[in-house]
Scaffold this active site. Structure first.
Site, PDB file in Angstrom:
ATOM      1  N   MET A   1       0.705  -1.159   0.213  1.00 44.75           N
ATOM      2  CA  MET A   1      -0.110   0.126  -0.108  1.00 44.75           C
ATOM      3  C   MET A   1       0.780   1.273  -0.017  1.00 44.75           C
ATOM      4  O   MET A   1       1.305   1.651   1.044  1.00 44.75           O
ATOM      5  CB  MET A   1      -0.932  -0.070   1.206  1.00 44.75           C
ATOM      6  CG  MET A   1      -0.357   0.355   2.407  1.00 44.75           C
ATOM      7  SD  MET A   1      -1.381  -0.157   3.749  1.00 44.75           S
ATOM      8  CE  MET A   1      -1.259  -1.828   4.148  1.00 44.75           C
ATOM      9  N   VAL A 127      -6.722  -4.506  -2.804  1.00 43.75           N
ATOM     10  CA  VAL A 127      -6.093  -5.386  -1.818  1.00 43.75           C
ATOM     11  C   VAL A 127      -6.144  -4.574  -0.430  1.00 43.75           C
ATOM     12  O   VAL A 127      -5.261  -3.862  -0.297  1.00 43.75           O
ATOM     13  CB  VAL A 127      -4.692  -5.836  -2.268  1.00 43.75           C
ATOM     14  CG1 VAL A 127      -3.995  -6.677  -1.265  1.00 43.75           C
ATOM     15  CG2 VAL A 127      -4.824  -6.668  -3.699  1.00 43.75           C
ATOM     16  N   PRO A 128      -7.096  -4.947   0.534  1.00 44.50           N
ATOM     17  CA  PRO A 128      -7.433  -4.202   1.599  1.00 44.50           C
ATOM     18  C   PRO A 128      -6.129  -4.082   2.692  1.00 44.50           C
ATOM     19  O   PRO A 128      -6.716  -4.769   3.877  1.00 44.50           O
ATOM     20  CB  PRO A 128      -8.595  -4.440   2.069  1.00 44.50           C
ATOM     21  CG  PRO A 128      -8.820  -5.809   1.605  1.00 44.50           C
ATOM     22  CD  PRO A 128      -8.092  -6.030   0.275  1.00 44.50           C
ATOM     23  N   CYS A 129      -4.965  -3.816   2.420  1.00 36.58           N
ATOM     24  CA  CYS A 129      -4.158  -4.041   3.748  1.00 36.58           C
ATOM     25  C   CYS A 129      -4.542  -3.057   4.787  1.00 36.58           C
ATOM     26  O   CYS A 129      -3.695  -3.287   5.793  1.00 36.58           O
ATOM     27  CB  CYS A 129      -2.693  -3.450   3.113  1.00 36.58           C
ATOM     28  SG  CYS A 129      -1.860  -4.537   2.021  1.00 36.58           S
ATOM     29  N   HIS A 130      -5.374  -2.147   4.919  1.00 33.80           N
ATOM     30  CA  HIS A 130      -5.804  -1.465   5.917  1.00 33.80           C
ATOM     31  C   HIS A 130      -6.394  -2.398   6.898  1.00 33.80           C
ATOM     32  O   HIS A 130      -6.692  -2.234   8.038  1.00 33.80           O
ATOM     33  CB  HIS A 130      -6.681  -0.348   5.653  1.00 33.80           C
ATOM     34  CG  HIS A 130      -7.957  -0.820   4.882  1.00 33.80           C
ATOM     35  ND1 HIS A 130      -7.982  -0.967   3.478  1.00 33.80           N
ATOM     36  CD2 HIS A 130      -9.040  -1.076   5.372  1.00 33.80           C
ATOM     37  CE1 HIS A 130      -9.365  -1.246   3.311  1.00 33.80           C
ATOM     38  NE2 HIS A 130      -9.997  -1.399   4.447  1.00 33.80           N
TER      39      HIS A 130
END
Length: 163
Positions: A1, A127-130
């Site tokens: 990210m 790609v929800p790295c959060h």
């Protein structure tokens, strides 16, 4: 990210306004090449091509409905390990989180390696790295441990109902 500190020379195909701040899109050859969190003062830029326009619409749609998947064509990139990490991250449902340690156990790897793969993610939100946090709290975000990027991570988690 990834996050971009100097967007003026970044060559984005669009810079859109999202509730947490400007977001850059690089797109060519009918595929998205990179999505980037940008500093709050970054000027907006209308989509320069059809793929960037489609990506912008999908991102705005996700803001309205964060449980929806992204129907975006993404350029394949990353090492085999990074792609495995991104696959695990993509499987985390909206409103949920996993720790770096949980993912590293699933992947048979080290938490630090998972964190490095998160930091190399070219497709944040898709790609929800959060949704990946440390065992003791929020953790880092987009290779940052403070500042506006952590504010973005907090906003994203609240938006999805995870915080």
């Amino acid at each position: 990210m990834r996050a971009q500190d100097t967007p003026a020379d970044a060559g984005f195909d669009a810079v859109i306004a999202l509730p947490f701040g400007p977001f850059g899109i690089r797109a060519a050859d009918a595929a998205v090449g990179e999505l980037v969190f940008l500093p709050p003062d970054t000027p907006l830029q209308a989509p320069a091509n059809e793929t960037a326009r489609i990506a912008a619409e999908a991102l705005h749609g996700w803001i309205e409905h964060p449980e929806r998947p992204f129907p975006l064509p993404l350029r394949e990139c990353g090492t085999p390990f990074q792609r495995r990490v991104w696959g695990e991250i993509s499987a985390i449902p909206a409103g949920r989180t996993r720790t770096y340690g949980e993912l590293s156990t699933r992947l048979g790897s080290a938490a630090r390696a998972v964190g490095q793969a998160c930091g190399a993610n070219p497709y944040p939100l898709v790609v929800p790295c959060h949704r990946v946090t440390s065992a003791s709290g929020l953790g880092g975000f987009a290779n940052a441990t403070g500042g506006w990027l952590l504010d973005v991570k907090r906003w994203l988690l609240r938006h999805e109902g995870a915080a």
